[in-house]
Design an enzyme around this catalytic site. Structure first.
Site, PDB file in Angstrom:
ATOM      1  N   ASP A 150       0.824  -1.221   0.000  1.00 50.51           N
ATOM      2  CA  ASP A 150       0.000   0.000   0.000  1.00 50.51           C
ATOM      3  C   ASP A 150       0.856   1.269   0.000  1.00 50.51           C
ATOM      4  O   ASP A 150       0.348   2.344  -0.285  1.00 50.51           O
ATOM      5  CB  ASP A 150      -0.910   0.039   1.236  1.00 50.51           C
ATOM      6  CG  ASP A 150      -1.960  -1.051   1.220  1.00 50.51           C
ATOM      7  OD1 ASP A 150      -1.968  -1.861   0.286  1.00 50.51           O
ATOM      8  OD2 ASP A 150      -2.775  -1.090   2.164  1.00 50.51           O
TER       9      ASP A 150
ATOM     10  N   ARG B 105     -18.617  -4.568 -15.797  1.00 54.05           N
ATOM     11  CA  ARG B 105     -18.109  -5.799 -15.179  1.00 54.05           C
ATOM     12  C   ARG B 105     -17.131  -5.406 -14.082  1.00 54.05           C
ATOM     13  O   ARG B 105     -16.497  -4.357 -14.168  1.00 54.05           O
ATOM     14  CB  ARG B 105     -17.354  -6.655 -16.202  1.00 54.05           C
ATOM     15  CG  ARG B 105     -18.114  -6.905 -17.489  1.00 54.05           C
ATOM     16  CD  ARG B 105     -19.249  -7.859 -17.241  1.00 54.05           C
ATOM     17  NE  ARG B 105     -20.040  -8.057 -18.443  1.00 54.05           N
ATOM     18  CZ  ARG B 105     -20.022  -9.181 -19.162  1.00 54.05           C
ATOM     19  NH1 ARG B 105     -19.220 -10.180 -18.827  1.00 54.05           N
ATOM     20  NH2 ARG B 105     -20.795  -9.311 -20.216  1.00 54.05           N
TER      21      ARG B 105
HETATM   22  O1  F6P Z   1      -1.771  -4.137   4.220  1.00 54.94           O
HETATM   23  C1  F6P Z   1      -1.663  -4.591   2.927  1.00 54.94           C
HETATM   24  C2  F6P Z   1      -2.947  -5.143   2.433  1.00 54.94           C
HETATM   25  O2  F6P Z   1      -2.606  -5.698   1.213  1.00 54.94           O
HETATM   26  C3  F6P Z   1      -4.105  -4.139   2.333  1.00 54.94           C
HETATM   27  O3  F6P Z   1      -4.141  -3.413   1.151  1.00 54.94           O
HETATM   28  C4  F6P Z   1      -5.306  -5.019   2.443  1.00 54.94           C
HETATM   29  O4  F6P Z   1      -6.400  -4.326   2.996  1.00 54.94           O
HETATM   30  C5  F6P Z   1      -4.846  -6.085   3.345  1.00 54.94           C
HETATM   31  O5  F6P Z   1      -3.455  -6.179   3.216  1.00 54.94           O
HETATM   32  C6  F6P Z   1      -5.480  -7.420   3.067  1.00 54.94           C
HETATM   33  O6  F6P Z   1      -5.336  -8.184   4.197  1.00 54.94           O
HETATM   34  P1  F6P Z   1      -5.285  -9.768   4.236  1.00 54.94           P
HETATM   35  O7  F6P Z   1      -3.974 -10.159   3.688  1.00 54.94           O
HETATM   36  O8  F6P Z   1      -5.356 -10.074   5.688  1.00 54.94           O
HETATM   37  O9  F6P Z   1      -6.425 -10.258   3.432  1.00 54.94           O
END
Ligand code: F6P
Length: 370
Positions: free
Chosen positions: A137, A282
């Site tokens: 992120d 979509r």
């Molecule tokens: O923190 C990185 C991230 O990829 C976020 O963008 C996302 O919300 C989260 O991890 C997803 O979490 P998980 O891997 O627990 O599904």
């Protein structure tokens, strides 16, 4: 005190670049006569009576720079608020006791705001810990780069670009949902690189009427005049939301850091477009493959450089600090910042500078346009 044994752990969501960073820690430490052990599954690996570790040497990690994910595993365990049945308990003393029990003189924690937030609190309790920044992120404060961002951006850009051909052939709107809980860096830059018409980010709640109008105008013009596109690709970050509404979550449950699992905003948007316009829409949610696969050259190099800087910080006893990057390899500098500073504020998209709030895309001045 001479450092003889370093522990390394990876926490939070996995990311391409973790294995190169672990490898680099092991190689740099070995060069200085220091042993490295891998702690399994993030902070989870330092809880319990008899934690297991993986003795890592140069041979074990020799080709890890090519590998995605993390070979030592990861978790979203928070030792300061760990689930024990229906209760949440502070088990941070267990972590400190286990570091002593395992003979670990220094810990290198690789993670994002949550993992490094724990590291900051442990450092305040006396743990000899340094942090390395990781998150696709790129929302961690006090650093210009976080491991995993480049690879994920490339994956997203490629799929965004590929989405354009079926959308173009069939004249529909393709919504592509990418990750990004608080920050839209991944969505905005992969959207720009992949040729998206519109990108919706968490930093700027969108007006659904405007989204629909912009799309309708574009596809209507393409139908009247075939020289113009009769399709659109819309990128949406999972944490984006229409003004006045909350993010869309998978099940409303919170993890140990208080985060809900996000997902579903792309499908919601495609539905709105179908209902409010004559155009088909979509949706695809890229999900975890966007952070899967082998690391890009940038993430390999950054992993290497972060690892070296991490071991140097350990040798100098810079506890409670995180390695921060200015620039991206090969032209980058490293410095140390306090972990608690790094996790204090998130690094978000600079909306004023980089986002066009009228057209929901990267601002034209990003590339020096008028
Ligand atoms: O923190 C990185 C991230 O990829 C976020 O963008 C996302 O919300 C989260 O991890 C997803 O979490 P998980 O891997 O627990 O599904």
């Amino acid at each position: 005190m001479a450092i003889k044994r370093i522990g390394v752990l990876t926490g939070g969501g996995d990311a391409p670049g973790l294995n190169p960073a672990i490898r680099s820690v092991v190689l740099k430490a070995a060069e200085r006569g220091i042993a490295t052990v891998g702690i399994y599954d993030g902070w989870q690996g330092l809880l319990g009576e008899s934690p297991e570790v993986w003795e890592l040497d140069e041979v074990t990690v020799q080709s890890w720079e090519r590998d995605g994910g993390t070979h030592i595993g990861s978790s979203r365990t928070n030792p300061f608020s760990s689930k024990a049945g229906a209760q949440k308990v502070d088990r941070s003393d267990e972590v400190l006791a286990n570091l002593r029990r395992l003979g670990i003189d220094a810990l290198v924690a690789i993670g994002g705001e949550d993992t490094l937030g724990v590291a900051a609190r442990l450092a305040k309790k006396g743990a000899p810990v340094v942090g390395l920044p990781k998150t696709i992120d790129k929302d961690l404060g006090s650093t210009e780069y976080t491991l995993g961002f480049d690879t994920s951006m490339r994956v997203c850009a490629e799929i965004i670009e590929r989405s354009a051909t079926p959308a173009g052939s069939h004249h529909w709107v393709q919504v592509v949902e990418v990750m990004g809980r608080h920050a839209g860096h991944l969505a905005l830059w992969s959207g720009l690189a992949g040729g998206a018409f519109m990108t919706l980010i968490p930093e700027h709640p969108f007006d659904i009427e405007r989204v629909v109008r912009l799309l309708d105008e574009r596809l209507a013009r393409g139908s009247r005049d075939r020289r113009f596109p009769r399709y659109a690709v819309v990128v949406i970050a999972e944490g984006a939301s229409p003004a006045g509404r909350r993010e869309v979550t998978v099940d409303g449950k919170k993890d140990e850091f208080g985060h809900m699992r996000l997902g579903g905003i792309g499908a919601w948007l495609a539905d709105e477009i179908r209902q409010r316009t004559p155009w088909d829409a979509r949706a695809v949610a890229l999900g975890h493959p966007q952070r899967g696969g082998s690391p890009s050259a940038i993430d390999r190099l950054m992993g290497y450089l972060f690892g070296v800087a991490g071991v140097e910080a350990v040798e100098r006893g810079e506890w409670g600090k995180m390695v921060s990057a200015r620039g991206i390899a090969p032209a980058c500098d490293f410095s140390l910042v306090a972990l608690d500073e790094a996790v204090k504020g998130l690094n978000l998209v600079d909306v004023k500078r980089h986002y066009d709030v009228d057209h929901y895309c990267a601002a034209r001045q990003v590339f020096g346009g008028a």
